[in-house]
Design an enzyme around this catalytic site. Structure first.
Site, PDB file in Angstrom:
ATOM      1  N   CYS A 107       0.854  -1.188   0.000  1.00 49.09           N
ATOM      2  CA  CYS A 107       0.000   0.000   0.000  1.00 49.09           C
ATOM      3  C   CYS A 107       0.890   1.239   0.000  1.00 49.09           C
ATOM      4  CB  CYS A 107      -0.954   0.088   1.187  1.00 49.09           C
ATOM      5  SG  CYS A 107      -2.180  -1.212   1.213  1.00 49.09           S
TER       6      CYS A 107
ATOM      7  N   LYS B 181       5.555  -5.168  -3.630  1.00 46.64           N
ATOM      8  CA  LYS B 181       6.991  -5.164  -3.366  1.00 46.64           C
ATOM      9  C   LYS B 181       7.373  -5.243  -1.889  1.00 46.64           C
ATOM     10  CE  LYS B 181      11.264  -4.794  -4.867  1.00 46.64           C
ATOM     11  NZ  LYS B 181      11.851  -6.034  -5.417  1.00 46.64           N
TER      12      LYS B 181
HETATM   13  C1  F6R Z   1      10.623 -12.450  -4.334  1.00 44.92           C
HETATM   14  C2  F6R Z   1      10.755 -11.343  -3.419  1.00 44.92           C
HETATM   15  C3  F6R Z   1      10.251 -11.521  -2.038  1.00 44.92           C
HETATM   16  C4  F6R Z   1      11.081 -10.702  -1.054  1.00 44.92           C
HETATM   17  C5  F6R Z   1      10.503 -10.803   0.360  1.00 44.92           C
HETATM   18  C6  F6R Z   1      11.329 -10.032   1.355  1.00 44.92           C
HETATM   19  O1  F6R Z   1      11.178 -12.149  -5.566  1.00 44.92           O
HETATM   20  O2  F6R Z   1      11.214 -10.289  -3.763  1.00 44.92           O
HETATM   21  O3  F6R Z   1      10.230 -12.864  -1.665  1.00 44.92           O
HETATM   22  O4  F6R Z   1      12.395 -11.172  -1.060  1.00 44.92           O
HETATM   23  O5  F6R Z   1       9.198 -10.301   0.361  1.00 44.92           O
HETATM   24  O6  F6R Z   1      11.417  -8.688   0.995  1.00 44.92           O
HETATM   25  P1  F6R Z   1      12.558  -7.776   1.559  1.00 44.92           P
HETATM   26  O7  F6R Z   1      13.842  -8.263   1.009  1.00 44.92           O
HETATM   27  O8  F6R Z   1      12.223  -6.401   1.113  1.00 44.92           O
HETATM   28  O9  F6R Z   1      12.503  -7.941   3.052  1.00 44.92           O
END
Ligand code: F6R
Length: 573
Positions: A2, A568
């Site tokens: 969000c 993301k």
């Molecule tokens: C998959 C992906 C997710 C992130 C996970 C952790 O391609 O990007 O599995 O790795 O949500 O996110 P961060 O690294 O931002 O803690």
């Protein structure tokens, strides 16, 4: 997860908020909406799906106060009713909300709140309206009743704007055209050089073009302004998608990362436990896979190490140790489960180190030690270049801990110079895509690459796939193998090469097909990698698999940057 954007200014705030939402869309793209003031009334425009749907609806609107939101659905399906902003019962208050009100059902009942949507956010808005006092006072008292993390912006029909934050990020800045607030400082690129970060249980009020900060008791507080770092720039892409650009940027990202680490100074700054007995790495998703690779590097230098999934670690019964270094890995530095682990470990006085790709993220604020990756902003939901940089930094750190960092300088520099990113032929893409079942296997380092490759494939192609240690197949999973199955196997971990080949023969004997990703000539259909020292191979071998997932995704007609059901930054549990 969000995105929130607010503008109170001397310009058309609706347009400014829309521009901000476009930048924030990668944080959630189920729906979007903007609330603004027109003739002393709150007006709201919302759409489902791509943010371009909102553009048409707002093009003729004018207001100098607006709050907006891009949504990743948690409570309630992807509908216009559930899209933010939400209005209170009287329609005199609007809310945009990131986070989860964990006790919204109880609050709804206790305060007799009836809602038009299925969201927890609308309950929050009504709860605030039912409290007494000014909008700020109401927000402070309602926040005390709410369980869970949140970042909210409120707009009243009188033009009052209040911000509140607990756990989820929220930033605010004075710009040349007024005040802007957002859940991602990236929105501030090209707009302002300075901004404020709201801390947990802090509140802000925007009045007469100024920002006033308050603590949880409503007491006015002063906050220090922070500077936007020079390297925070708007992303320009030269490829059709962010994901493709980001894979292609891997070499440069690794190079930039090394440039910042080559003197060893960033490692020297780290406060290690007095007697370093072990390392514990904690992360989610792709970052967890880099944690697994990291644990292997540390074990190689004889430091007992283990990787944990953050959402398991925080509720597990792990025995904590003051002589353990806890490394929390997160590209965004915002992942809620990883942050919860960091907070819990900090309370218990453990030694923490954050490995992140985002400056001034929440995780960095919690941990006393920070190892940044210099991958550059990652927008595509599927992590690629950031993963490679995480693995690389963990490798460099293992060298530092073993005292061999400078001895390896030449090997590292040769690797970075000679690295070429292995693409994948269309013929192989079509071949793999023709199978119903796609499994990934490996041993040692290669098993972790198998896990990461399978995750990439699943998240952007929606093909059901999984990864398994090659030696484990015959303990059950081999039952699934038939002529509709392809098993993609990595073969760069030399110690078990012969054993792996036997495992592959067992697959072929059951009618399955195999594709081997290796830096050597192998007696199977293969993808050939360039040869480097074994420790670099996890970085090398994942690249063609990122391309494979991307190309299958494109063939199926999906957008790799915005996979369904995902966003993301995962700022909810
Ligand atoms: C998959 C992906 C997710 C992130 C996970 C952790 O391609 O990007 O599995 O790795 O949500 O996110 P961060 O690294 O931002 O803690």
């Amino acid at each position: 997860m969000c995105g929130i954007c607010v503008c109170v200014g001397s310009v058309n705030a609706v347009k400014k908020v829309f521009d901000g939402l476009k930048i924030l869309e990668y944080r959630g793209y189920d729906s979007s909406g903007i609330a603004f003031i027109e003739n002393d009334k709150i007006k709201c425009v919302k759409t489902v799906g791509d943010i371009s749907n909102l553009e048409e609806k707002i093009s003729s609107l004018q207001s100098n106060i607006a709050i907006g939101h891009t949504r990743w659905a948690t409570h309630g399906g992807v509908t216009i009713e559930n899209a933010h902003p939400h209005l209170s019962a009287s329609k005199n208050l609007a809310i945009v909300h990131n986070g989860i009100v964990e006790n919204y059902k109880e609050l709804k009942k206790e305060f007799n709140i009836s809602t038009t949507s299925q969201t927890d956010s609308e309950v929050f808005c009504d709860l605030i309206e039912k409290e007494n006092g000014s909008l700020l006072e109401k927000t402070i008292s309602a926040s005390k009743l709410v369980k869970g993390g949140f970042a909210i912006a409120l707009l009243s029909n009188l033009g009052e704007v209040v911000l509140a934050k607990r756990e989820n990020p929220l930033y605010v800045a004075q710009t040349s055209f007024g005040v802007m607030a957002t859940s991602d400082i990236y929105v501030f690129c090209d707009i302002t050089q300075k901004y404020y970060t709201l801390s947990d249980d802090e509140f802000a009020k925007i009045e007469n073009g100024k920002i006033f900060f308050f603590d949880k008791n409503g007491k006015k507080i002063k906050k220090k302004c922070e500077k936007i770092k020079k390297n925070l720039k708007k992303v320009e892409i030269f490829e059709k998608t962010h994901m493709k650009s980001e894979i292609l940027e891997t070499k440069n990202s690794l190079f930039m990362t090394y440039k910042n680490y080559q003197s060893g100074k960033l490692f020297e700054k780290i406060f290690l436990p007095k007697k370093l007995e072990s390392i514990c790495l904690i992360a989610c998703g792709t970052a967890y896979h880099s944690a697994l690779q990291g644990a292997m590097y540390f074990k190689k230098i004889k430091i007992p190490s283990q990787a944990y999934i953050a959402s398991e670690f925080r509720y597990g019964d792990e025995i904590l140790n003051k002589n353990t270094l806890y490394i929390l890995i997160s590209q965004s530095g915002e992942t809620l489960d990883t942050i919860a682990c960091a907070k819990m470990l900090k309370e218990k006085g453990m030694a923490l180190l954050a490995l992140t790709n985002t400056e001034n993220c929440y995780l960095n604020q919690i941990c006393q030690n920070i190892l940044p990756t210099f991958a550059g902003k990652e927008i595509a939901v599927a992590s690629t270049k950031a993963y490679s940089c995480q693995v690389f930094v963990l490798y460099l750190f293992s060298l530092f801990l073993s005292g061999k960092f400078l001895d390896k300088k030449k090997d590292i520099e040769d690797f970075l110079k000679e690295l070429s990113l292995t693409d994948i032929d269309e013929e192989i893409v079509d071949y793999v895509a023709s199978f119903e079942k796609i499994f990934f296997v490996g041993r040692g380092f290669d098993y972790i690459t198998a896990l990461e490759s399978s995750l990439k494939l699943k998240e952007i192609t929606y093909i059901n796939s999984f990864a398994i240690c090659a030696g484990e197949l015959k303990h059950g999973t081999l039952a699934l193998v038939d002529d509709k199955t392809i098993v993609i196997s990595f073969c760069t971990f030399k110690k078990t090469k012969e054993k792996l080949f036997s495992n592959l023969e067992e697959i072929i004997a059951r009618g399955g097909k195999v594709l081997v990703v290796s830096d050597e000539i192998v007696p199977f259909k293969s993808v050939r990698l360039p040869t480097f020292l074994e420790e670099f191979m996890p970085i090398v071998s994942v690249i063609p698999m990122q391309f494979l997932a991307l190309k299958i995704c494109e063939k199926l007609g999906y957008n790799p940057d915005k996979p369904k059901n995902l966003a993301k930054s995962v700022t909810v549990e």
